[in-house]
Design a protein around this motif. Structure first.
Motif: not given
Lengths: 755, 150
Positions: A628-642, A687-694
């Motif tokens: 139902r919910h998924y949170v994905s967190v990563a330190d990517v250093g810098r985002v060029v194209n969010r 199958e995609v979670p209803e709430n997805f936070v990146t």
């Protein structure tokens, strides 16, 4: 800089309106169409092929069989030279190309395949890796011909007289002693299935031999590797082989290194006509897949959860040809370590040939397999010690600057920060959904990208101020062209919309290792910075001559240069310099292991990481899991194209839901029995979670421009163990075999209740 | 795919053997078996197997080779054929054993290994398997019926 905000995906309108040109849209004069006859046997000797009836059919131009390629250097490979251009005297898996027809159109070619008669003598076969390494197993290859530093650095270590094509060992500390001293030891085996890449665009290649050499329009992610293999196969100099890479409809590793290119080129060579071969999805399923794995993990801990020792033993099913499987086996071992302090560590990995579709690179090679095992076990240990899963992880987490392994670059992110953010976000999501019964699962993944620091790019600054970026970074849907466009604009201080990123073409673009391993934005960005510095030097020197100014005082500004308050457009400056109102400046930017004072040489170049947390609900009557919910967190250093970066992260996660919930290439009696779009289920929007936070952390600590790291693969790592951990947390049902199909989940919950 | 069944029949091995080499009666036991011909007694036979599997109609001309036999105890045979339309190859290895079982009865056992290769294997393996299972159940029923008449 331009005041207009750049579109996150300027190519999206073209894509959704069908204007984007893929290889299948390319028309080459005189082009004919090829189709492939594939082996129905998992292992057999080819006793004879009769193509006479096919050749008599109107519209058939040529038939290619193993006999035709005798004159070529007809075996190739990235680590082991084990793969024939087309099956010569033996087939090693169901789906192996045995004959090809070139015909006026696809229908005639397909019909002509039916007229080819192949006489096979079936041989004993093996499709399971555990059986393949037994002494009595039929040998898929009798000898192992390794090649060194061919694609990746190093070489495979096969075992003569066996199906084992790669062995890898690593150890620090004294694992056995530490196990003896531990309060508790946990040991279990985890199974990860074969997974198909399922790019929206199946493999497609056009090959054409002309007087000036061989040209391929290829869907490959690694144009220069294709060029090199073709050079060896056909005995042609690299300079006579040209690889053009139009837009590619998804790669995920299934188009990395080299796949059908030598086969299509051989048919064009035989037919003496340009030939187009576009596979169906089912045929792509018979071309490459993720290596399945059995991973045994043993971890010794104190009662407070502190890890004292860990041993990992990986066995991978590499399929009929090694491809990049040797690298996958090494990475699967490394990526099972996890972001934890492990004072005593032992890694063993093996990959074996079997009579199945060749295993290949796939988004974070070996990573999902490894993290599935290690992060499932972390929760098992937590449960046994009555510790919170977050607490046991926190107790063992490496801090930034600590070593995963003493011989590797220290970890360069704070995994604790990522896990805390994931927990905070998930807590909020669940609070907003308090009406539903969900269970939380967590997993952390780290990977050591196998990046070869070899890239180069050309920048061409035109007299009108427009800039062409010429590189071999392939647009596989990840948005690399837009990233290169923005980085070029940034480095040259120009608006984004004056920059064009050209279609990769090895005839004009300088060498790049390839598009994969989360490397292109980072490596090509560094190359762009190098090239832009050269453009700035050239401009300053020209300004010094034309305007008689100190070159140190010359700055780039939008559309030209500034010396204090004095401005000149590029046109004015170059017109004065060349004497005509025409011309351009060209620069090359290079990256090598010696760039940045040698800082790029140590492996890994950076750590690609992800913290994943999910909340799942399970229908106990059917066993169906709903994330139902998924949170994905990563330190990517810098985002060029969010927007694109978040899209990559979400895409990797949803792809991970595939191997978590439903995907698995199944073999029975040597036959792949679900290699069709009907029987092989990939995630849909359902199958995609209803709430997805990146959450993409921009710590600015990566080795790329502005502190960027590579990204796009990491988010796939924690998905499966996070979901399995949630299932175990909610129902006490621990499943160690993917995918978590409704039947498997239902049985596990039932068994748990009956205990 | 492996299939096997065993039955104790109230008749002697000799009488069962007589049925087994009567190809017309044996063919009647095999669902979909058509046009069976004896090329060489107890050595080579030909037949056409017709099956409807899901949306596919299969017509497989097959050669049946008797690889070894011992009257009235066993027959080992191999059959192979290919359906042209779907490019599907079917091979079967068949072991039939007949052994005396008590007073005037026999134990009749069949073991078959079926291999399917080609387009239909990738499109409908599970359907084929189900069909083959059904056919073996039917074969068992019919042969018992025939043997009951011996």
């Amino acid at each position: 800089m331009s005041s207009r905000a750049p579109s996150p995906h300027p190519d999206h309108v073209d894509k959704v309106t069908g204007r984007t040109e893929y290889i299948t849209d390319v028309e080459v004069p005189g082009m004919v169409h090829g189709k492939i006859l594939r082996s129905p046997h998992p292992h057999a000797v080819i006793k004879g092929i009769d193509a006479s009836a096919a050749l008599e059919m109107p519209g058939v131009i040529a038939v290619l069989t193993g006999a035709d390629v005798a004159a070529l250097n007809n075996h190739w490979g990235l680590y082991l030279k084990d793969r024939p251009v087309i099956a010569i005297d033996r087939v090693r898996y169901v789906g192996e190309p045995v004959a090809m027809v070139a015909a006026a159109d696809e229908r005639i070619a397909e019909e002509a395949l039916e007229a080819i008669s192949v006489d096979y003598e079936p041989l004993p076969f093996v499709t399971d890796a555990t059986e393949a390494i037994e002494a009595s197993a039929p040998l898929v290859h009798e000898t192992h011909d390794t090649v060194k530093d061919f694609y990746f650095k190093g070489e495979a270590k096969p075992v003569a007289g066996t199906n084992i094509f790669q062995r890898y060992n690593y150890e620090h500390g004294d694992v056995e002693k530490a196990f003896a001293q531990a309060d508790r030891c946990f040991e279990a085996k985890y199974e990860f299935p074969m997974i198909f890449h399922y790019a929206m665009e199946p493999h497609c290649v056009i090959a054409s031999f002309q007087s000036d050499g061989l040209t391929l329009w290829s869907c490959g992610q690694s144009p220069t590797a294709i060029q090199k293999v073709l050079s060896r196969v056909f005995g042609m100099p690299l300079a006579r082989i040209r690889i053009i890479s139009p837009n590619v409809g998804g790669g995920f590793g299934g188009k990395a290194s080299v796949k059908i290119d030598p086969l299509v080129a051989a048919l064009a060579w035989k037919a003496r006509r340009p030939v187009r071969v576009c596979l169906s999805v089912s045929e792509s399923m018979l071309t490459a897949r993720r290596l399945s794995a059995s991973i045994r993990v043993k971890t010794g801990v104190r009662n407070d959860g502190t890890i004292l020792a860990k041993s990992v033993s990986v066995l991978m099913n590499g399929g009929a040809y090694a491809d990049t499987g040797p690298a996958v086996a090494v990475k699967a071992a490394n990526r099972a370590i996890g972001p934890y302090r492990i004072p005593n560590l032992k890694l063993e990995s093996m990959a074996a040939y079997t009579n199945t579709v060749p295993g290949a690179a796939f988004r974070s090679i070996g990573g999902p397999q490894a993290v599935w095992a290690s992060e499932s076990q972390m929760d098992e240990i937590a449960e046994a010690l009555r510790l919170d899963p977050l607490e046991i992880r926190n107790r063992n987490l490496l801090r930034r600057g600590e070593h995963v392994r003493p011989d590797l670059r220290p970890i360069d992110v704070e995994m604790g920060e990522a896990m805390d953010i994931a927990t905070r976000e998930m807590t909020q999501l669940r609070a907003s959904d308090s009406g539903s019964k969900t269970h939380r699962g967590t997993a952390l993944g780290i990977s050591d990208p196998g990046i070869m620091a070899v890239s180069s790019v050309l920048l061409r600054l035109k007299i009108d101020g427009s800039v062409a970026v010429v590189s071999n970074s392939v647009e596989i849907g990840q948005g690399v062209r837009e990233v290169l466009r923005r980085l070029t604009a940034e480095q040259l201080k120009q608006p984004v919309d004056v920059v064009e990123v050209l279609t990769p073409d090895t005839a004009i673009a300088p060498f790049d290792w390839g598009t994969g391993a989360s490397r292109s934005s980072l490596m090509m960005g560094l190359a762009i910075a190098d090239a832009a510095a050269d453009i700035r030097r050239q401009i300053a020197d020209i300004a010094a001559i034309v305007l008689e100014v100190d070159p140190q005082s010359v700055e780039l500004c939008e559309g030209g240069i500034a010396i204090g308050n004095r401005k000149k457009t590029f046109g004015e400056l170059l017109h004065a310099y060349f004497g005509i109102d025409s011309g351009e400046l060209v620069s090359i930017g290079r990256v090598s292991p010696y760039s940045n004072a040698g800082k790029l040489a140590q492996a890994p170049l950076f750590w690609e990481t992800a913290a994943g947390q999910c909340a799942v609900a399970v229908d106990e009557d059917t066993g169906e899991i709903s994330v139902r919910h998924y949170v994905s967190v990563a330190d990517v250093g810098r985002v060029v194209n969010r927007a694109a970066a978040e899209g990559q992260d979400e895409g990797a996660t949803v792809m991970g839901l595939g191997h978590t919930l439903s995907e698995e290439l199944v073999y029975q009696d040597g036959q792949p029995i679900n290699a069709t779009m009907i029987d092989y289920h990939v995630p849909t929007i359902d199958e995609v979670p209803e709430n997805f936070v990146t959450v993409l952390i921009e710590s600015g600590t990566g080795p790329g421009l502005g502190g960027m790291r590579g990204m796009g693969e990491g988010a796939i790592l924690p998905v499966a163990p996070a979901v399995a951990n949630a299932l175990a947390a909610g129902y006490g049902a621990r499943i160690r075999e993917l995918p978590l199909t409704p039947e498997r989940v239902w049985r596990a919950i039932r068994d748990r209740k009956e205990r | 795919m492996d299939f096997s069944f065993e039955a104790v029949l109230p008749t002697t091995p000799d009488r069962i053997w007589t049925l087994m080499i009567d190809i017309e009666r044996m063919a009647a036991c095999i669902p979909g078996c058509d046009k069976i011909e004896e090329q060489e007694k107890l050595k080579l036979y030909s037949a056409v197997m017709k099956q409807k599997i899901g949306p596919f109609k299969l017509e497989v001309p097959a050669q049946i080779n008797v690889e070894s036999y011992e009257e009235p105890s066993f027959v080992n045979a191999a059959a192979a054929g290919k359906d042209k339309f779907t490019g599907t190859t079917l091979t079967v290895r068949l072991k039939v054993n007949v052994a005396p079982e008590g007073d005037g009865a026999s134990k009749f056992s069949v073991n078959a290994q079926l291999a399917v290769a080609g387009r239909l294997a990738s499109l409908g393996y599970s359907v084929i398997k189900k069909k083959a299972e059904e056919n073996f159940v039917e074969f068992e029923r019919r042969i018992k019926e025939q043997l009951a008449q011996v």
